[in-house]
Design a protein around this motif. Structure first.
Motif, PDB file in Angstrom:
ATOM      1  N   ALA A 284       2.037 -95.936-148.087  1.00  0.00           N
ATOM      2  CA  ALA A 284       1.993 -97.402-148.146  1.00  0.00           C
ATOM      3  C   ALA A 284       2.999 -97.939-149.156  1.00  0.00           C
ATOM      4  O   ALA A 284       3.621 -98.991-148.939  1.00  0.00           O
ATOM      5  CB  ALA A 284       0.580 -97.865-148.506  1.00  0.00           C
ATOM      6  N   VAL A 285       3.176 -97.228-150.272  1.00  0.00           N
ATOM      7  CA  VAL A 285       4.181 -97.640-151.258  1.00  0.00           C
ATOM      8  C   VAL A 285       5.580 -97.524-150.654  1.00  0.00           C
ATOM      9  O   VAL A 285       6.435 -98.398-150.868  1.00  0.00           O
ATOM     10  CB  VAL A 285       4.054 -96.782-152.531  1.00  0.00           C
ATOM     11  N   GLU A 286       5.823 -96.459-149.882  1.00  0.00           N
ATOM     12  CA  GLU A 286       7.113 -96.322-149.213  1.00  0.00           C
ATOM     13  C   GLU A 286       7.317 -97.433-148.182  1.00  0.00           C
ATOM     14  O   GLU A 286       8.442 -97.909-147.982  1.00  0.00           O
ATOM     15  CB  GLU A 286       7.202 -94.950-148.532  1.00  0.00           C
ATOM     16  N   LEU A 287       6.251 -97.845-147.524  1.00  0.00           N
ATOM     17  CA  LEU A 287       6.331 -98.963-146.591  1.00  0.00           C
ATOM     18  C   LEU A 287       6.813-100.217-147.312  1.00  0.00           C
ATOM     19  O   LEU A 287       7.650-100.968-146.792  1.00  0.00           O
ATOM     20  CB  LEU A 287       4.958 -99.216-145.956  1.00  0.00           C
ATOM     21  N   ALA A 288       6.312-100.442-148.510  1.00  0.00           N
ATOM     22  CA  ALA A 288       6.745-101.606-149.300  1.00  0.00           C
ATOM     23  C   ALA A 288       8.215-101.485-149.683  1.00  0.00           C
ATOM     24  O   ALA A 288       8.971-102.474-149.641  1.00  0.00           O
ATOM     25  CB  ALA A 288       5.878-101.730-150.552  1.00  0.00           C
ATOM     26  N   ARG A 289       8.643-100.286-150.046  1.00  0.00           N
ATOM     27  CA  ARG A 289      10.043-100.084-150.434  1.00  0.00           C
ATOM     28  C   ARG A 289      10.992-100.307-149.268  1.00  0.00           C
ATOM     29  O   ARG A 289      12.161-100.661-149.459  1.00  0.00           O
ATOM     30  CB  ARG A 289      10.234 -98.663-150.975  1.00  0.00           C
ATOM     31  N   ASN A 290      10.500-100.064-148.058  1.00  0.00           N
ATOM     32  CA  ASN A 290      11.348-100.162-146.869  1.00  0.00           C
ATOM     33  C   ASN A 290      10.978-101.362-146.002  1.00  0.00           C
ATOM     34  O   ASN A 290      11.188-101.344-144.787  1.00  0.00           O
ATOM     35  CB  ASN A 290      11.234 -98.879-146.059  1.00  0.00           C
ATOM     36  N   GLY A 292      12.385-104.176-145.864  1.00  0.00           N
ATOM     37  CA  GLY A 292      13.567-104.884-145.382  1.00  0.00           C
ATOM     38  C   GLY A 292      13.607-106.337-145.780  1.00  0.00           C
ATOM     39  O   GLY A 292      14.355-107.132-145.193  1.00  0.00           O
ATOM     40  N   ARG A 293      12.812-106.702-146.768  1.00  0.00           N
ATOM     41  CA  ARG A 293      12.786-108.077-147.255  1.00  0.00           C
ATOM     42  C   ARG A 293      12.227-108.075-148.672  1.00  0.00           C
ATOM     43  O   ARG A 293      11.695-107.070-149.155  1.00  0.00           O
ATOM     44  CB  ARG A 293      11.896-108.941-146.354  1.00  0.00           C
ATOM     45  N   ASP A 294      12.358-109.209-149.345  1.00  0.00           N
ATOM     46  CA  ASP A 294      11.757-109.353-150.673  1.00  0.00           C
ATOM     47  C   ASP A 294      10.253-109.575-150.533  1.00  0.00           C
ATOM     48  O   ASP A 294       9.810-110.380-149.696  1.00  0.00           O
ATOM     49  CB  ASP A 294      12.385-110.536-151.412  1.00  0.00           C
ATOM     50  N   LEU A 295       9.485-108.878-151.325  1.00  0.00           N
ATOM     51  CA  LEU A 295       8.035-109.044-151.294  1.00  0.00           C
ATOM     52  C   LEU A 295       7.642-110.271-152.093  1.00  0.00           C
ATOM     53  O   LEU A 295       8.269-110.605-153.104  1.00  0.00           O
ATOM     54  CB  LEU A 295       7.343-107.816-151.882  1.00  0.00           C
ATOM     55  N   ASP A 301       1.914-107.555-156.335  1.00  0.00           N
ATOM     56  CA  ASP A 301       0.716-107.280-157.118  1.00  0.00           C
ATOM     57  C   ASP A 301      -0.138-106.198-156.441  1.00  0.00           C
ATOM     58  O   ASP A 301      -0.660-105.293-157.113  1.00  0.00           O
ATOM     59  CB  ASP A 301      -0.099-108.556-157.296  1.00  0.00           C
ATOM     60  N   ALA A 302      -0.278-106.274-155.122  1.00  0.00           N
ATOM     61  CA  ALA A 302      -1.086-105.292-154.390  1.00  0.00           C
ATOM     62  C   ALA A 302      -0.469-103.904-154.476  1.00  0.00           C
ATOM     63  O   ALA A 302      -1.183-102.903-154.660  1.00  0.00           O
ATOM     64  CB  ALA A 302      -1.233-105.723-152.925  1.00  0.00           C
ATOM     65  N   VAL A 303       0.855-103.829-154.342  1.00  0.00           N
ATOM     66  CA  VAL A 303       1.531-102.528-154.416  1.00  0.00           C
ATOM     67  C   VAL A 303       1.398-101.942-155.823  1.00  0.00           C
ATOM     68  O   VAL A 303       1.109-100.746-155.987  1.00  0.00           O
ATOM     69  CB  VAL A 303       3.014-102.663-154.014  1.00  0.00           C
ATOM     70  N   ALA A 304       1.603-102.774-156.841  1.00  0.00           N
ATOM     71  CA  ALA A 304       1.473-102.284-158.218  1.00  0.00           C
ATOM     72  C   ALA A 304       0.056-101.801-158.503  1.00  0.00           C
ATOM     73  O   ALA A 304      -0.152-100.764-159.158  1.00  0.00           O
ATOM     74  CB  ALA A 304       1.858-103.391-159.203  1.00  0.00           C
ATOM     75  N   ASP A 305      -0.923-102.533-157.993  1.00  0.00           N
ATOM     76  CA  ASP A 305      -2.319-102.132-158.177  1.00  0.00           C
ATOM     77  C   ASP A 305      -2.598-100.794-157.493  1.00  0.00           C
ATOM     78  O   ASP A 305      -3.282 -99.922-158.052  1.00  0.00           O
ATOM     79  CB  ASP A 305      -3.234-103.216-157.608  1.00  0.00           C
ATOM     80  N   SER A 349      -5.461 -99.885-147.290  1.00  0.00           N
ATOM     81  CA  SER A 349      -5.607-100.734-146.105  1.00  0.00           C
ATOM     82  C   SER A 349      -5.231-102.178-146.410  1.00  0.00           C
ATOM     83  O   SER A 349      -4.515-102.826-145.637  1.00  0.00           O
ATOM     84  CB  SER A 349      -7.050-100.673-145.589  1.00  0.00           C
ATOM     85  N   GLU A 350      -5.706-102.695-147.533  1.00  0.00           N
ATOM     86  CA  GLU A 350      -5.419-104.087-147.894  1.00  0.00           C
ATOM     87  C   GLU A 350      -3.927-104.295-148.128  1.00  0.00           C
ATOM     88  O   GLU A 350      -3.345-105.306-147.704  1.00  0.00           O
ATOM     89  CB  GLU A 350      -6.215-104.471-149.146  1.00  0.00           C
ATOM     90  N   THR A 351      -3.286-103.340-148.787  1.00  0.00           N
ATOM     91  CA  THR A 351      -1.845-103.451-149.043  1.00  0.00           C
ATOM     92  C   THR A 351      -1.060-103.458-147.737  1.00  0.00           C
ATOM     93  O   THR A 351      -0.142-104.261-147.548  1.00  0.00           O
ATOM     94  CB  THR A 351      -1.379-102.286-149.933  1.00  0.00           C
ATOM     95  N   VAL A 352      -1.433-102.565-146.830  1.00  0.00           N
ATOM     96  CA  VAL A 352      -0.740-102.493-145.543  1.00  0.00           C
ATOM     97  C   VAL A 352      -0.938-103.777-144.743  1.00  0.00           C
ATOM     98  O   VAL A 352      -0.007-104.271-144.088  1.00  0.00           O
ATOM     99  CB  VAL A 352      -1.237-101.256-144.761  1.00  0.00           C
ATOM    100  N   ARG A 353      -2.154-104.331-144.766  1.00  0.00           N
ATOM    101  CA  ARG A 353      -2.384-105.594-144.041  1.00  0.00           C
ATOM    102  C   ARG A 353      -1.499-106.709-144.579  1.00  0.00           C
ATOM    103  O   ARG A 353      -0.975-107.533-143.812  1.00  0.00           O
ATOM    104  CB  ARG A 353      -3.858-105.984-144.148  1.00  0.00           C
ATOM    105  N   LEU A 354      -1.330-106.753-145.900  1.00  0.00           N
ATOM    106  CA  LEU A 354      -0.454-107.770-146.489  1.00  0.00           C
ATOM    107  C   LEU A 354       1.000-107.559-146.074  1.00  0.00           C
ATOM    108  O   LEU A 354       1.720-108.514-145.763  1.00  0.00           O
ATOM    109  CB  LEU A 354      -0.562-107.730-148.014  1.00  0.00           C
ATOM    110  N   LEU A 355       1.455-106.306-146.075  1.00  0.00           N
ATOM    111  CA  LEU A 355       2.853-106.007-145.800  1.00  0.00           C
ATOM    112  C   LEU A 355       3.220-106.197-144.337  1.00  0.00           C
ATOM    113  O   LEU A 355       4.313-106.677-144.015  1.00  0.00           O
ATOM    114  CB  LEU A 355       3.174-104.569-146.214  1.00  0.00           C
ATOM    115  N   LEU A 356       2.310-105.828-143.429  1.00  0.00           N
ATOM    116  CA  LEU A 356       2.631-105.850-142.010  1.00  0.00           C
ATOM    117  C   LEU A 356       2.185-107.124-141.301  1.00  0.00           C
ATOM    118  O   LEU A 356       2.787-107.516-140.291  1.00  0.00           O
ATOM    119  CB  LEU A 356       2.007-104.641-141.310  1.00  0.00           C
ATOM    120  N   GLY A 357       1.122-107.746-141.792  1.00  0.00           N
ATOM    121  CA  GLY A 357       0.644-108.949-141.129  1.00  0.00           C
ATOM    122  C   GLY A 357       0.309-108.682-139.677  1.00  0.00           C
ATOM    123  O   GLY A 357      -0.300-107.655-139.337  1.00  0.00           O
ATOM    124  N   PRO A 358       0.724-109.562-138.750  1.00  0.00           N
ATOM    125  CA  PRO A 358       0.383-109.388-137.325  1.00  0.00           C
ATOM    126  C   PRO A 358       0.941-108.108-136.715  1.00  0.00           C
ATOM    127  O   PRO A 358       0.411-107.611-135.725  1.00  0.00           O
ATOM    128  CB  PRO A 358       1.014-110.627-136.666  1.00  0.00           C
TER     129      PRO A 358
END
Length: 409
Positions: A284-290, A292-295, A301-305, A349-358
């Motif tokens: 999930a952290v790698e998903l945030a790194r990749n 392709g946009r600014d978080l 905050d979710a990724v850091a947590d 799960s919560e982090t992924v939902r925030l990152l991916l949305g729909p």
């Protein structure tokens, strides 16, 4: 022993461990390839919690890992801490932990849940509670995975209260007749034996009326029914026992002492649960790194947590390993580790939902999106697997903090 002697002992032990790891690395390189880190977007994007295999796939994957485990055992790395009578080398637990870390660097067949259940839960329990004949028949065979075993513990009516089981074992003509049902049994279809907790005396307090049996899973009267999960898979099973007859030689431990036998299994189960979910959290952290946009701020905050909590979970796992390596029984760390593991899964799960949305809910071709539905749907199951979160909280509250016991009827 003087301080000089103590220092020399530590030096000798370190030297022995280095030699052991050199030997282990040489053997691993002869049977497997080093694990390669793949660029993001290549290879499998699977992040499952519970596998969605068919019965045939489960058997195939179990056999693949079993072949490796048997080769590892024969090479002297499969029962490192056990005595020579079980095919082991009688080395300190630090050697076993070091070998497991080394294994992570190699591309090996997947180690499904049934392998730690067989080797780290059931085999030690039989070694502790079994007769001489049972130890000779089962322990070495389970350590080598010639035999696989599952737990027949949980029941729908009992909930989290293992002592409330209703599966009966009645003596008849010198044999035992088992009748009842078990649920949430992993690996029932690939197991040779099941360790069943049964009620043998309904007229005494519930903790005193239990007895444990080693039951052949192909015995007449046993039916295995896969349970369909909301992920679509059938990792768990219901096991029905319809007047299953076993000889008294199948009894594990004294009559009426089943609660103590079961606790031996459960204690080992909690020790093995502290690292659950960490690989998916890292993904999930790698998903945030990749992304392709600014978080945005909430996503950062979710990724850091998640990173922080994963780090804490790893530290607790290291404390458990250090306690075991020093020959001590871990204290509250085992229960804390289980709670941290389920929390990490939920935060993932919560982090992924925030990152991916729909995109999380759309079955498209984009790598690393739809695959996360397996984790999101599967993660809640670990709040009840291996001892519910509520049970772990009670253990910490009552046995560690000394708080009043929860009211019981």
């Amino acid at each position: 022993m003087t301080s000089v002697d103590t220092d020399q002992h530590g030096i000798d032990q370190d030297h022995g461990l280095r030699g052991f790891l050199d030997e282990a690395r040489q053997w691993l390189e002869s049977v497997a390839s080093p694990r390669q880190s793949r660029p993001w977007g290549e290879g499998s994007d699977a992040v499952v919690v519970f596998e969605n295999w068919t019965a045939e796939q489960e058997r195939e994957e179990t056999d693949r890992r079993r072949t490796y485990e048997q080769a590892k055992f024969d090479a002297g790395f499969g029962a490192v801490t056990w005595g020579p009578e079980y095919g082991g080398r009688e080395l300190p637990i630090a050697y076993d932990l070091a070998f497991r870390r080394l294994e992570a660097d190699y591309d090996l067949p997947q180690r499904t849940e049934m392998f730690p259940v067989t080797q780290q839960l059931i085999a030690p329990t039989i070694a502790q509670w079994g007769t001489q004949g049972q130890r000779a028949q089962y322990v070495r065979a389970m350590l080598r995975t010639d035999l696989m075993a599952c737990q027949l513990f949980s029941e729908t009516e009992a909930g989290s209260d293992l002592a409330a089981v209703r599966t009966r074992a009645v003596q008849k003509d010198g044999r035992w007749v088992l009748s009842g049902s078990k649920v949430w049994t992993s690996g029932a279809g690939v197991s040779d034996y099941g360790v069943a907790v049964c009620r043998t005396d309904p007229d005494v307090p519930k903790h005193q009326g239990l007895t444990v049996f080693i039951v052949p899973m192909d015995a007449p009267g046993i039916t295995v029914r896969p349970i369909r999960q909301m992920t679509g898979g059938t990792s768990f099973n219901e096991v029905l026992l319809d007047e299953v007859e076993v000889d008294d030689s199948a009894r594990l431990g004294p009559i009426g002492q089943g609660w103590k036998v079961a606790l031996t299994v459960l204690a080992a189960e909690r020790l093995d649960s502290g690292n659950l979910g960490l690989e998916n959290a890292d993904q999930a952290v790698e998903l945030a790194r990749n992304a392709g946009r600014d978080l945005d701020a909430l996503e950062r905050d979710a990724v850091a947590d998640l990173v922080t909590r994963s780090f804490v979970q790893r530290l607790v796992g290291m404390r458990v390993a250090a306690a075991v390596g020093a020959g001590r029984e871990p204290g509250p760390e085992a229960s804390v580790g289980k709670l941290l593991a389920t929390d990490t899964m939920a935060r993932t799960s919560e982090t992924v939902r925030l990152l991916l949305g729909p995109d999380l809910t759309l079955r498209g071709e984009r790598w690393g999106t739809w695959a996360w539905t397996e984790h999101v749907l599967g993660a809640p199951g670990y709040r009840i697997a291996g001892g519910t979160d509520e049970i772990q909280h009670n253990i910490l509250a009552e046995r560690v903090l000394g708080l009043p016991r929860e009211p019981r009827p």
